[in-house]
Design a protein around this motif. Structure first.
Motif, PDB file in Angstrom:
ATOM      1  N   CYS A 183      -4.457  -0.283   0.344  1.00  0.00           N
ATOM      2  CA  CYS A 183      -4.929  -1.486   1.036  1.00  0.00           C
ATOM      3  C   CYS A 183      -6.343  -1.311   1.578  1.00  0.00           C
ATOM      4  O   CYS A 183      -6.869  -0.195   1.643  1.00  0.00           O
TER       5      CYS A 183
ATOM      6  N   CYS B 281       0.854  -1.189   0.000  1.00  0.00           N
ATOM      7  CA  CYS B 281       0.000   0.000   0.000  1.00  0.00           C
ATOM      8  C   CYS B 281       0.888   1.237   0.000  1.00  0.00           C
ATOM      9  O   CYS B 281       1.780   1.377   0.827  1.00  0.00           O
TER      10      CYS B 281
ATOM     11  N   CYS C  73      -6.649   1.255   4.538  1.00  0.00           N
ATOM     12  CA  CYS C  73      -6.647   2.663   4.127  1.00  0.00           C
ATOM     13  C   CYS C  73      -7.961   3.015   3.421  1.00  0.00           C
ATOM     14  O   CYS C  73      -8.520   4.085   3.626  1.00  0.00           O
TER      15      CYS C  73
ATOM     16  N   CYS D  56      -0.009   3.582   3.545  1.00  0.00           N
ATOM     17  CA  CYS D  56       0.495   3.215   4.881  1.00  0.00           C
ATOM     18  C   CYS D  56       1.847   2.527   4.793  1.00  0.00           C
ATOM     19  O   CYS D  56       2.543   2.401   5.804  1.00  0.00           O
TER      20      CYS D  56
HETATM   21 ZN   LIG Z   1      -2.691   1.096   3.522  1.00  0.00          ZN
END
Ligand SMILES: [Zn+2]
Ligand SMILES: [Zn+2]
Length: 246
Positions: free
Chosen positions: A39, A23, A42, A26
């Motif tokens: 992801c 991701c 998120c 993050c």
């Molecule tokens: Zn993420």
């Protein structure tokens, strides 16, 4: 074509071999090109704009309002579009993705951001006939510096999804405007008023146009674009943006 696929095509290799399947927000959880490199966790922080909201500018209103209303901002400003809507709130993960997409050339966020716009705007736009989708243009100097127009990149997938023709040449930005972030609402509106022009010879009589931008803040930019389109004969201009500054 989506940004991730484009990169893949240039390189002729699966994208996962180029970008780690992580991701990009993050940097910890797994997310593939197919997930737009964002992801599930998120994603769960994305806040979609839901009614009640101002019927004119789309500003969400916290509360149990059942009747249509117009917010105080819209009473104070002269807006040239008939309504503006945004897919999500410009907060947290979305705001970060928008900033990195726009200012750090993080093109891998294009699928994520365009996906949010298409998901919300496409079903709404299909309910009425629209003639063109027009992205808010950048000034040529800014375009040279940034190398791409984020609004045009986001408008293209929406045009494909809705089959409304994309017209990226309709509007031109004729005045380079400095960054607007430190200006008041009134200053922004004044600054923007004559910043846009319709391409000479464009015939817009009776046309219904969808303006697309990345973020809607005060509406000064999109209203100035709508003003130019309306003075060139457009019957109606509506605005769709990915995110809404709250
Ligand atoms: Zn993420
Ligand atoms: Zn409003």
């Amino acid at each position: 074509m989506l940004a991730a696929e484009k990169i893949k095509e240039w390189l002729g290799v699966p994208l996962g071999l180029v970008y780690p399947e992580t991701c990009q927000l993050c940097k910890t959880r797994r997310a593939t090109a197919r997930d737009g490199f964002v992801c599930g966790r998120c994603w769960s922080h994305v806040r979609f704009i839901r009614p009640p909201f101002c019927r004119r500018c789309g500003l969400p209103f916290a509360g149990e309002l059942t009747t249509e209303f117009q917010c105080t901002n819209c009473h104070e400003l002269e807006l040239h579009f008939s309504f503006a809507r945004s897919a999500v709130a410009a907060k947290g993960v979305v705001l970060e993705a928008v900033h990195r997409f726009k200012y750090s050339h993080a093109l891998w966020f294009e699928d994520f951001l365009a996906g949010l716009l298409v998901r919300e705007a496409a079903p709404a736009l299909r309910e009425e006939p629209w003639d063109f989708i027009a992205p808010v243009p950048l000034h040529p100097l800014k375009l040279r510096e940034r190398e791409f127009n984020q609004a045009a990149r986001l408008a293209a997938p929406l045009a494909r999804a809705t089959k409304i023709p994309l017209n990226g040449q309709l509007l031109r930005r004729i005045a380079p405007t400095a960054t607007q972030t430190l200006l008041t609402r009134e200053q922004r509106a004044a600054n923007m008023k004559h910043a846009f022009a319709v391409r000479p010879g464009a015939r817009l009589d009776g046309k219904r146009i969808v303006l697309v931008d990345d973020v809607f803040t005060t509406g000064a930019t999109t209203s100035a674009c709508a003003r130019a389109l309306r003075s060139a004969g457009a019957a109606e201009v509506c605005v769709w943006t990915v995110a809404r500054g709250l």
